[in-house]
Design an enzyme around this catalytic site. Structure first.
Site, PDB file in Angstrom:
ATOM      1  N   ASP A  11      -4.051  -0.434  -3.484  1.00 34.94           N
ATOM      2  CA  ASP A  11      -4.197   0.706  -2.576  1.00 34.94           C
ATOM      3  C   ASP A  11      -3.156   1.785  -2.850  1.00 34.94           C
ATOM      4  OD1 ASP A  11      -6.325  -0.638  -1.504  1.00 34.94           O
ATOM      5  OD2 ASP A  11      -5.674  -0.492   0.574  1.00 34.94           O
ATOM      6  N   ASP A  56       0.834  -1.211   0.000  1.00 31.59           N
ATOM      7  CA  ASP A  56       0.000   0.000   0.000  1.00 31.59           C
ATOM      8  C   ASP A  56       0.863   1.253   0.000  1.00 31.59           C
ATOM      9  OD1 ASP A  56      -1.418  -2.265   1.030  1.00 31.59           O
ATOM     10  OD2 ASP A  56      -2.940  -0.929   1.864  1.00 31.59           O
ATOM     11  N   ASP A  86      -6.302   7.051  -1.973  1.00 30.18           N
ATOM     12  CA  ASP A  86      -7.035   7.279  -0.717  1.00 30.18           C
ATOM     13  C   ASP A  86      -6.078   7.515   0.447  1.00 30.18           C
ATOM     14  OD1 ASP A  86      -9.619   7.222  -1.725  1.00 30.18           O
ATOM     15  OD2 ASP A  86      -9.960   5.112  -1.257  1.00 30.18           O
ATOM     16  N   ARG A  87      -6.619   8.137   1.482  1.00 30.97           N
ATOM     17  CA  ARG A  87      -5.897   8.476   2.718  1.00 30.97           C
ATOM     18  C   ARG A  87      -4.940   9.652   2.510  1.00 30.97           C
ATOM     19  NH1 ARG A  87      -8.785   5.926   6.659  1.00 30.97           N
ATOM     20  NH2 ARG A  87      -8.806   3.674   6.396  1.00 30.97           N
ATOM     21  N   HIS A 103      -2.439  -4.628   2.414  1.00 33.69           N
ATOM     22  CA  HIS A 103      -3.757  -4.414   3.028  1.00 33.69           C
ATOM     23  C   HIS A 103      -3.732  -4.048   4.500  1.00 33.69           C
ATOM     24  CE1 HIS A 103      -8.063  -4.595   2.957  1.00 33.69           C
ATOM     25  NE2 HIS A 103      -8.203  -5.784   3.538  1.00 33.69           N
ATOM     26  N   HIS A 131      -3.722  -8.354  -3.080  1.00 30.25           N
ATOM     27  CA  HIS A 131      -3.825  -7.278  -2.093  1.00 30.25           C
ATOM     28  C   HIS A 131      -4.288  -7.785  -0.728  1.00 30.25           C
ATOM     29  CE1 HIS A 131      -4.186  -3.299  -0.464  1.00 30.25           C
ATOM     30  NE2 HIS A 131      -5.394  -3.600  -0.038  1.00 30.25           N
ATOM     31  N   HIS A 183      -1.065   4.493  -0.677  1.00 26.69           N
ATOM     32  CA  HIS A 183      -2.115   5.368  -0.134  1.00 26.69           C
ATOM     33  C   HIS A 183      -1.828   6.865  -0.309  1.00 26.69           C
ATOM     34  CE1 HIS A 183      -5.160   2.742   1.405  1.00 26.69           C
ATOM     35  NE2 HIS A 183      -4.299   2.014   2.094  1.00 26.69           N
ATOM     36  N   ASN A 188      -8.438  -2.937  -2.378  1.00 24.01           N
ATOM     37  CA  ASN A 188      -9.820  -2.637  -1.988  1.00 24.01           C
ATOM     38  C   ASN A 188     -10.133  -1.149  -2.083  1.00 24.01           C
ATOM     39  OD1 ASN A 188      -8.090  -2.398   0.453  1.00 24.01           O
ATOM     40  ND2 ASN A 188     -10.005  -1.858   1.477  1.00 24.01           N
ATOM     41  N   HIS A 189      -9.098  -0.301  -2.152  1.00 28.47           N
ATOM     42  CA  HIS A 189      -9.346   1.144  -2.301  1.00 28.47           C
ATOM     43  C   HIS A 189      -9.416   1.594  -3.751  1.00 28.47           C
ATOM     44  CE1 HIS A 189      -9.418   3.004   1.748  1.00 28.47           C
ATOM     45  NE2 HIS A 189      -8.833   1.865   2.086  1.00 28.47           N
ATOM     46  N   ARG A 228     -12.183  -6.105  10.768  1.00 28.10           N
ATOM     47  CA  ARG A 228     -12.658  -4.911  10.064  1.00 28.10           C
ATOM     48  C   ARG A 228     -14.178  -4.824  10.045  1.00 28.10           C
ATOM     49  NH1 ARG A 228      -8.438  -3.299   6.391  1.00 28.10           N
ATOM     50  NH2 ARG A 228      -6.783  -4.862   6.320  1.00 28.10           N
TER      51      ARG A 228
END
Length: 339
Positions: free
Chosen positions: A86, A57, A89-90, A268, A186, A59, A118-119, A241
């Protein structure tokens, strides 16, 4: 697309400028033209003298990505990069991250590989910042283009050695050809046993968001590839989660044995050292966003694999960045770090 253009684009980004929309669209479509030709499970065979760096990731942490690329090097005939989802995002430079990665994909389609995370999905982008950032920097139509192209990203990559391993033990799982190979995805494994590499390869992903009708929903394979996590207990259990499942070391061993896979490499989740070897060596988590969201204090890492299937782990610290907070474009403020 040229190396010179990418270097100039990176300098443009570092100066705080947005790429003209026309160029952004060309890069997105150029990368897409290669993603649509790839199967949902990409085969990457490492010939003698070739290495592959697996990156977790990122991000939207653009300045950490530049530091990471300075260590991995850019793609060449002898060196591949595999970004394991990923990318967005973030962090508040997700556009800069994804355009840089897509530019390398367009320029080096057989040396730059990008798995979906997943993002790379509409529902996550709406909550965690990428939708707002894309619309702010390049407009709504550009975001819609990204949303479609994210569905063309492969779901996993099978990284295979082509030379016989010099280091094995009695528990090492090899391919039918007696070689090491790694399933890079991922999230992780599945809610049922018996899923094969061919099952993953045949998933019809393009144009589909996780959870829509069809195989992606009916068998939950693609959703679980993007969302599941390892656990220390045997068997399967609910995910911490609240989404998806967690799978134990026995599940991992059965799946690797069934498919002739030496181990799983997944991302992840934050790992304080940037990576963690789990499930008796059959599952490794790699995470490449150091000091995640400017709060966690973790290291970043990447994994280098050579033609014999040997792995080396590299760690790095966070890089200073301009005064922009994470989640600057997110709706509703800072959301849960767990996703």
């Amino acid at each position: 697309m040229t190396e010179e253009f990418i270097k100039g684009m990176i300098e443009w980004f570092k100066a705080g400028k947005n790429l003209p929309r026309r160029y952004a669209w060309e890069i997105i479509l150029g990368a897409c033209s290669h993603f649509v030709k790839e199967e949902s499970l990409v085969n990457l065979d490492l010939q003698e003298g070739v290495t592959c760096d697996v990156i977790g990731d990122v991000h939207g942490q653009f300045y950490d990505l530049l530091n990471l690329y300075s260590m991995t090097g850019t793609p060449t005939e002898k060196h591949c990069l595999l970004m394991n989802g990923d990318l967005v995002d973030r962090g508040s430079w997700s556009i800069e991250v994804i355009l840089t990665a897509f530019a390398y994909k367009w320029l080096y389609p057989t040396r730059m590989f990008i798995n979906r995370g997943n993002h790379e999905a509409k529902d996550m982008n709406r909550t965690y910042g990428f939708e707002g950032e894309a619309k702010h920097k390049h407009g709504e139509q550009t975001y819609k283009l990204f949303a479609h192209v994210f569905t063309t990203l492969p779901l996993a990559t099978l990284v295979s050695a082509t030379k016989a391993p010099t280091k094995t033990n009695t528990t090492t799982i090899l391919s039918p050809e007696g070689l090491k190979r790694y399933f890079v995805v991922h999230g992780g494994l599945f809610s049922k046993d018996g899923v094969t590499l061919d099952d993953v390869r045949k998933i019809p992903r393009i144009g589909r968001q996780p959870g829509q009708d069809g195989l992606m929903c009916a068998h939950l394979i693609s959703f679980q590839l993007l969302w599941t996590d390892p656990q220390t207990l045997p068997g399967r259990g609910p995910s911490k989660r609240g989404v998806g499942i967690a799978f134990g070391p026995d599940v991992t061993k059965r799946w690797c044995s069934l498919n002739g896979v030496t181990s799983i490499i997944r991302s992840h989740e934050v790992r304080q050292d940037g990576y963690a070897v789990e499930h008796d060596g059959l599952c490794t988590t790699v995470f490449s966003a150091p000091n995640y969201v400017d709060q966690v204090g973790n290291k970043g890492a990447f994994i280098r694999i050579n033609a014999e299937g040997e792995q080396k782990y590299f760690q790095f610290e966070a890089t200073p960045h301009p005064p922009m907070k994470p989640m600057a474009y997110a709706q509703g403020g800072l959301a849960s770090l767990m996703m």
